[in-house]
Design a protein around this motif. Structure first.
Motif, PDB file in Angstrom:
ATOM      1  N   VAL A 202       0.853  -1.189   0.000  1.00  0.00           N
ATOM      2  CA  VAL A 202       0.000   0.000   0.000  1.00  0.00           C
ATOM      3  C   VAL A 202       0.894   1.246   0.000  1.00  0.00           C
ATOM      4  CG1 VAL A 202      -1.997   1.131   1.082  1.00  0.00           C
ATOM      5  CG2 VAL A 202      -1.623  -1.331   1.419  1.00  0.00           C
ATOM      6  N   PRO A 203       1.476   1.584  -1.137  1.00  0.00           N
ATOM      7  CA  PRO A 203       2.353   2.766  -1.184  1.00  0.00           C
ATOM      8  C   PRO A 203       1.604   4.023  -0.743  1.00  0.00           C
ATOM      9  CG  PRO A 203       2.548   1.469  -3.195  1.00  0.00           C
ATOM     10  CD  PRO A 203       1.386   0.907  -2.443  1.00  0.00           C
ATOM     11  N   GLY A 204       2.213   4.768   0.174  1.00  0.00           N
ATOM     12  CA  GLY A 204       1.589   5.989   0.666  1.00  0.00           C
ATOM     13  C   GLY A 204       0.577   5.770   1.767  1.00  0.00           C
ATOM     14  N   GLY A 205       0.261   4.515   2.079  1.00  0.00           N
ATOM     15  CA  GLY A 205      -0.710   4.229   3.141  1.00  0.00           C
ATOM     16  C   GLY A 205      -0.092   4.387   4.518  1.00  0.00           C
TER      17      GLY A 205
ATOM     18  N   PHE B 192       0.501   4.026  17.980  1.00  0.00           N
ATOM     19  CA  PHE B 192       1.726   4.364  17.260  1.00  0.00           C
ATOM     20  C   PHE B 192       1.347   4.975  15.920  1.00  0.00           C
ATOM     21  CE2 PHE B 192       4.899   3.166  14.022  1.00  0.00           C
ATOM     22  CZ  PHE B 192       6.005   3.816  14.534  1.00  0.00           C
ATOM     23  N   ASP B 193       1.746   6.222  15.716  1.00  0.00           N
ATOM     24  CA  ASP B 193       1.543   6.937  14.463  1.00  0.00           C
ATOM     25  C   ASP B 193       2.924   7.079  13.814  1.00  0.00           C
ATOM     26  OD1 ASP B 193       1.261   8.750  12.415  1.00  0.00           O
ATOM     27  OD2 ASP B 193       0.050  10.168  13.545  1.00  0.00           O
ATOM     28  N   PRO B 194       3.191   6.366  12.722  1.00  0.00           N
ATOM     29  CA  PRO B 194       4.544   6.394  12.147  1.00  0.00           C
ATOM     30  C   PRO B 194       5.004   7.789  11.754  1.00  0.00           C
ATOM     31  CG  PRO B 194       2.990   5.311  10.664  1.00  0.00           C
ATOM     32  CD  PRO B 194       2.290   5.486  11.968  1.00  0.00           C
TER      33      PRO B 194
END
Length: 270
Positions: free
Chosen positions: A10-13, A30-32
């Motif tokens: 999921v690129p950009g996900g 957790f927010d990357p």
């Protein structure tokens, strides 16, 4: 691991990792974008609003950054306890850092540690922590290191009793394609783990799981093949070498000992 596979698929996900219990629901996230980077495993992040997370030792004192301790939760999610008052006393304790009358901390039974940036890394369950020859070992820490290797798809670490009083760590590994030499995996682990945490390596086609998806350690040993000896081992040559090898094989409860086998890395000695 799963996080890296998600990024490729999921690129950009964005994948958020939330931690909670049946008693408290979700308590950390957790927010990357906020809490990155991701190393060997995905952290559980920081407490959500109106919630506190504490990593404490056996005396309910905060552990230093990077030191594993028990994860306790305080604040709005914590209720008054269970209907079973006896069990309540095992998991709920007076809040040592909140002067509010009746304030409680909930003991999650999980092990964690703080990174230097304040992000919490989940280590594993306290009831899965094992003791090998006087050393406390977190199996999930070894598993995370193994699963970070590109040649490993899945791994579970258990304590195996070879003989009364002789216990060893064994990692059951599911290869990710072509099997990786066990010596290579042990050398890879040795770059980040102390010697007492380096397990013997056994290969298996799959890790048996419970209905909830957790590794079924009771079925694991039965499902796994015997230890794989990937390395070429030279047979003893002289009568003295054969005598020594036979005695070591007997003491270590193994089939054979080669003349260049390492007592610690290859034979499970200690």
């Amino acid at each position: 691991g799963l996080y890296q596979r998600f990024q490729q698929a999921v690129p950009g996900g964005t994948l958020y990792n939330m931690f909670g219990t049946s008693e408290l629901w979700d308590v950390t996230v957790f927010d990357p974008a906020r809490d990155g980077p991701v190393h060997d495993s995905v952290p559980i992040g920081r407490p959500i609003a109106n919630t506190q997370a504490y990593i404490l030792d056996a005396r309910l004192e905060p552990t230093p950054v990077g030191v594993v301790g028990s994860l306790y939760v305080g604040g709005a999610p914590v209720g008054a306890g269970y209907l079973d008052r006896e069990f309540t006393r095992e998991r709920y304790t007076a809040h040592p850092f909140d002067p509010t009358p009746g304030a409680l901390l909930y003991d999650t039974g999980d092990l964690a540690r703080y990174r230097a940036d304040g992000v919490i890394e989940y280590v594993g369950r306290r009831d899965l922590q094992i003791n090998v020859r006087g050393f406390r070992v977190e199996p999930s820490e070894i598993e995370a290191r193994l699963e970070a290797h590109p040649g490993v798809r899945d791994a579970v670490v258990v304590k195996r009793q070879v003989a009364p009083g002789d216990e060893r760590l064994v990692a059951y590994v599911v290869p990710n394609g072509t099997p990786v030499d066990s010596d290579v995996l042990q050398a890879y682990l040795a770059t980040s783990l102390p010697p007492f945490m380096i397990p013997s390596i056994a290969r298996t086609d799959a890790i048996p799981r419970t209905p909830s998806g957790k590794p079924d350690r009771n079925r694991l040993v039965q499902a796994a093949r015997t230890f794989e000896r990937d390395r070429t081992s030279v047979d003893p040559c002289t009568p003295l070498e054969r005598t020594i090898a036979r005695e070591f094989a007997s003491l270590l409860k193994i089939d054979r000992v080669g003349r260049d086998d390492d007592f610690f890395a290859h034979l499970g000695g200690h």
